[in-house]
Design a protein around this motif. Structure first.
Motif, PDB file in Angstrom:
ATOM      1  N   ARG A  73      -4.277 -10.077  11.528  1.00 38.55           N
ATOM      2  CA  ARG A  73      -3.982 -10.431   9.916  1.00 38.55           C
ATOM      3  C   ARG A  73      -2.459 -10.017   9.641  1.00 38.55           C
ATOM      4  N   ASP A  74      -2.086 -10.586   8.641  1.00 37.64           N
ATOM      5  CA  ASP A  74      -0.792  -9.839   8.148  1.00 37.64           C
ATOM      6  C   ASP A  74      -1.132  -8.662   7.354  1.00 37.64           C
ATOM      7  N   TRP A  75      -0.256  -7.690   7.610  1.00 41.94           N
ATOM      8  CA  TRP A  75      -0.422  -6.419   7.111  1.00 41.94           C
ATOM      9  C   TRP A  75      -0.418  -6.191   5.587  1.00 41.94           C
ATOM     10  N   GLN A  76       0.196  -7.186   5.183  1.00 44.99           N
ATOM     11  CA  GLN A  76       0.371  -7.024   3.624  1.00 44.99           C
ATOM     12  C   GLN A  76      -0.706  -7.602   2.848  1.00 44.99           C
ATOM     13  N   GLN A  77      -1.679  -8.167   3.570  1.00 45.62           N
ATOM     14  CA  GLN A  77      -2.791  -8.721   3.147  1.00 45.62           C
ATOM     15  C   GLN A  77      -4.023  -7.754   3.019  1.00 45.62           C
ATOM     16  N   GLY A  78      -4.422  -7.279   1.737  1.00 50.90           N
ATOM     17  CA  GLY A  78      -5.445  -6.184   1.709  1.00 50.90           C
ATOM     18  C   GLY A  78      -5.180  -4.910   1.873  1.00 50.90           C
ATOM     19  N   ALA A  79      -5.803  -3.907   2.345  1.00 51.97           N
ATOM     20  CA  ALA A  79      -5.157  -2.460   2.282  1.00 51.97           C
ATOM     21  C   ALA A  79      -4.477  -2.547   3.804  1.00 51.97           C
ATOM     22  N   LEU A  80      -3.600  -1.403   3.547  1.00 54.80           N
ATOM     23  CA  LEU A  80      -2.800  -1.160   4.720  1.00 54.80           C
ATOM     24  C   LEU A  80      -3.598  -0.776   5.689  1.00 54.80           C
ATOM     25  N   PRO A  81      -3.630  -1.426   7.137  1.00 58.09           N
ATOM     26  CA  PRO A  81      -4.516  -1.095   8.446  1.00 58.09           C
ATOM     27  C   PRO A  81      -3.800   0.290   8.762  1.00 58.09           C
ATOM     28  N   HIS A  82      -4.812   0.972   9.657  1.00 54.67           N
ATOM     29  CA  HIS A  82      -4.443   2.338  10.094  1.00 54.67           C
ATOM     30  C   HIS A  82      -3.289   2.152  11.107  1.00 54.67           C
ATOM     31  N   LEU A  83      -3.506   1.134  11.960  1.00 52.86           N
ATOM     32  CA  LEU A  83      -2.337   0.839  12.923  1.00 52.86           C
ATOM     33  C   LEU A  83      -2.131  -0.761  12.840  1.00 52.86           C
ATOM     34  N   MET A  84      -0.738  -1.014  13.089  1.00 50.70           N
ATOM     35  CA  MET A  84      -0.234  -2.285  13.083  1.00 50.70           C
ATOM     36  C   MET A  84       0.843  -2.409  14.328  1.00 50.70           C
ATOM     37  N   ILE A  85       0.639  -3.477  14.925  1.00 49.41           N
ATOM     38  CA  ILE A  85       1.369  -4.124  16.056  1.00 49.41           C
ATOM     39  C   ILE A  85       2.598  -4.977  15.311  1.00 49.41           C
ATOM     40  N   LEU A  86       3.765  -4.586  15.128  1.00 48.36           N
ATOM     41  CA  LEU A  86       4.634  -5.663  14.232  1.00 48.36           C
ATOM     42  C   LEU A  86       6.052  -5.752  15.061  1.00 48.36           C
ATOM     43  N   ASP A  87       6.474  -7.108  14.926  1.00 46.43           N
ATOM     44  CA  ASP A  87       7.620  -7.537  15.446  1.00 46.43           C
ATOM     45  C   ASP A  87       8.392  -8.522  14.753  1.00 46.43           C
ATOM     46  N   GLY A  88       9.562  -8.675  14.552  1.00 47.96           N
ATOM     47  CA  GLY A  88      10.330  -9.661  13.872  1.00 47.96           C
ATOM     48  C   GLY A  88      10.588  -9.519  12.705  1.00 47.96           C
ATOM     49  N   GLU A  89      10.333 -10.392  11.662  1.00 53.76           N
ATOM     50  CA  GLU A  89      10.323 -10.452  10.426  1.00 53.76           C
ATOM     51  C   GLU A  89       9.362  -9.536   9.831  1.00 53.76           C
ATOM     52  N   GLU A  90       8.180  -9.571  10.344  1.00 53.25           N
ATOM     53  CA  GLU A  90       7.068  -8.429   9.909  1.00 53.25           C
ATOM     54  C   GLU A  90       7.481  -7.188   9.894  1.00 53.25           C
ATOM     55  N   GLU A  91       8.049  -6.887  11.181  1.00 55.00           N
ATOM     56  CA  GLU A  91       8.486  -5.518  11.230  1.00 55.00           C
ATOM     57  C   GLU A  91       9.704  -5.208  10.314  1.00 55.00           C
ATOM     58  N   GLU A  92      10.587  -6.194   9.943  1.00 60.72           N
ATOM     59  CA  GLU A  92      11.622  -5.831   9.246  1.00 60.72           C
ATOM     60  C   GLU A  92      11.011  -5.580   7.638  1.00 60.72           C
ATOM     61  N   ARG A  93      10.237  -6.198   7.196  1.00 59.00           N
ATOM     62  CA  ARG A  93       9.698  -6.324   6.027  1.00 59.00           C
ATOM     63  C   ARG A  93       8.844  -5.050   5.834  1.00 59.00           C
ATOM     64  N   PHE A  94       8.266  -4.502   6.809  1.00 61.36           N
ATOM     65  CA  PHE A  94       7.362  -3.263   6.739  1.00 61.36           C
ATOM     66  C   PHE A  94       8.281  -2.069   6.562  1.00 61.36           C
ATOM     67  N   LEU A  95       9.547  -2.231   7.369  1.00 57.93           N
ATOM     68  CA  LEU A  95      10.533  -0.966   7.218  1.00 57.93           C
ATOM     69  C   LEU A  95      11.529  -1.062   6.100  1.00 57.93           C
ATOM     70  N   ALA A  96      11.309  -2.037   5.314  1.00 58.36           N
ATOM     71  CA  ALA A  96      12.021  -2.061   4.176  1.00 58.36           C
ATOM     72  C   ALA A  96      11.520  -1.258   2.970  1.00 58.36           C
ATOM     73  N   GLY A  97      12.459  -0.785   2.242  1.00 57.75           N
ATOM     74  CA  GLY A  97      12.069   0.163   0.985  1.00 57.75           C
ATOM     75  C   GLY A  97      11.366   1.329   1.414  1.00 57.75           C
ATOM     76  N   LYS A  98      10.533   1.969   0.647  1.00 56.42           N
ATOM     77  CA  LYS A  98       9.840   3.262   0.912  1.00 56.42           C
ATOM     78  C   LYS A  98       9.024   3.383   2.456  1.00 56.42           C
ATOM     79  N   ALA A  99       9.111   4.311   2.869  1.00 51.10           N
ATOM     80  CA  ALA A  99       8.382   4.421   4.248  1.00 51.10           C
ATOM     81  C   ALA A  99       6.872   4.403   4.183  1.00 51.10           C
ATOM     82  N   ARG A 100       6.421   3.277   4.875  1.00 50.17           N
ATOM     83  CA  ARG A 100       4.928   3.042   5.094  1.00 50.17           C
ATOM     84  C   ARG A 100       4.353   3.592   6.037  1.00 50.17           C
TER      85      ARG A 100
END
Length: 428
Positions: A73-100
């Motif tokens: 699933r998309d990490w932005q849907q629902g509660a933030l998962p404990h662990l996420m495997i991210l790449d490309g645009e998903e990773e860039e969105r995750f790293l944007a703004g306040k540290a998550r």
């Protein structure tokens, strides 16, 4: 953070193979009662999902206090998962703004669990690495572009599939023969911008950035980049080269036997071996002989395992145990064989050198040989300016104008630089 010392990226690790292996220390048993549920979210394809599920099942089988649940699933849907495997645009969105995220090196240190990985080489993407070279996330999905050949297509064209293809001129000769023998798609490329500009530059030790005071600005419109894109344009007009966009279509065309040669990520080897009946060979990328020092080294990029911020201490301990489990020798070997990604520690490096596993890990052997061909320089290191999905999309868009004969190579690359230029990235 406990690491294997590297003299220069993966090359240092290869040279250190004769050193004794330190065993993984096991953390103390969790005192709290009850099984703790941990979610790992990802967006892998079917092949990698099966490999990841196998790893998670083995972890759960030996874990009494924690149960890891795999979700796609998309990490932005629902509660933030404990662990996420991210790449490309998903990773860039995750790293944007306040540290998550919770930094991996800090997580492992707090949990008292050794982080048995290779020191991140400068040829590796900088997203999961901080300014001190410490891992913020575990780069579980690293690849580098390599060349795949359909050996049967070569044989039918009267070519020796075992003959070396060292230079771009060598490849042009083979493609011409394939075309003359009736092959409709001699060559295709997955992720054209990544292959034709980003890695082509590193492979020829050509800069992709220029200093402007204390910042770096894009500068991937030099002579070697222009020459290569212009040559690819001539191949495209001659029907030697076919481009199918940014998605997986190029790899599908190769897997279906339609295209004879493919430049694509090293991890694609697994799908070709398992899902097709093709006799596939894997070679390093060609180079231009008239550029001094070439070939140099290629670059490693791909998905990383991130740990979410704001979770409970017991959940972080479970996450640390899973990371340690993933890095155990037998799991590293299984991950390389089943998912095709590059090794993360000494155990993985040993695996591709073994006579028993060598045929299954031919892609890793070629990839590591490329990455360590020569000690990386400032010009052949991974760049925070160029190594992003946004920049690669711009490159692919401008390259598409070249294939459409709307722009010549220099104009397309100049335009791409101008589009990427604002703002310049501060040099770390």
């Amino acid at each position: 953070m406990k690491t294997t010392t590297w003299r220069q990226g993966w090359m240092g690790a290869v040279l250190a193979l004769m050193l004794p292996v330190a065993g993984l220390a096991q953390p103390a048993a969790e005192g709290a009662k009850g099984v703790k549920e941990i979610e790992l979210a990802h967006r892998f394809d079917l092949v990698r999902t099966e490999a990841l599920q196998s790893l998670v099942d083995r972890f759960n089988a030996q874990s009494k206090d924690y149960h890891l649940t795999l979700t796609r699933r998309d990490w932005q849907q629902g509660a933030l998962p404990h662990l996420m495997i991210l790449d490309g645009e998903e990773e860039e969105r995750f790293l944007a703004g306040k540290a998550r995220y919770r930094a991996l090196y800090e997580l492992m240190r707090t949990a008292g669990v050794p982080l048995q990985t290779l020191r991140p080489p400068v040829t590796m993407t900088r997203k999961p690495v901080d300014a001190q070279g410490r891992l913020l996330a575990l780069p579980v999905g690293l690849t580098t572009p390599v060349l795949y050949v359909n050996r049967e297509s070569f044989r039918r064209a009267g070519l020796d599939p075992e003959a070396p293809i060292n230079t771009w001129q060598d490849l042009q000769h083979a493609l011409g023969t394939l075309f003359d023998k009736g092959h409709a798609c001699p060559y295709t490329v997955s992720e054209p911008g990544r292959v034709m500009v980003e890695n082509l530059s590193a492979w020829h030790n050509a800069p992709v950035t220029a200093r402007r005071g204390r910042t770096e600005a894009p500068a991937f419109n030099g002579w070697v980049q222009i020459k290569h894109v212009a040559m690819m344009a001539s191949w495209y007009r001659a029907r030697y080269l076919h481009i199918f966009g940014r998605g997986p279509e190029a790899e599908r065309r190769f897997a279906d036997g339609e295209c004879a040669v493919l430049a694509a990520p090293s991890a694609s080897w697994v799908a070709f071996r398992r899902q097709t009946g093709l006799d596939v060979g894997v070679l390093r990328l060609p180079f231009y002989e008239d550029f001094a020092g070439a070939p140099q080294n290629t670059l490693a990029d791909g998905a990383s395992l991130w740990v979410a911020a704001g979770k409970k201490a017991a959940e972080y301990k479970a996450a640390a145990r899973f990371v340690a489990f993933w890095l155990q020798p037998e799991n590293q070997v299984a991950w390389q064989r089943e998912a095709g990604y590059l090794p993360l520690n000494r155990a993985g490096l040993l695996a591709y050198q073994s006579d028993l596993l060598g045929p299954d890990l031919e892609n890793v052997r070629v990839a590591v040989a490329q990455l360590t061909n020569k000690p990386a320089t400032a010009q052949s290191s991974a760049s925070a300016v160029v190594g992003s999905d946004k920049v690669r999309r711009i490159l692919d868009e401008e390259l598409a104008a070249v294939w459409a004969d709307v722009k010549p190579a220099k104009e397309a690359l100049d335009t791409a630089v101008a589009r990427v230029a604002p703002p310049a990235v501060a040099r770390r």
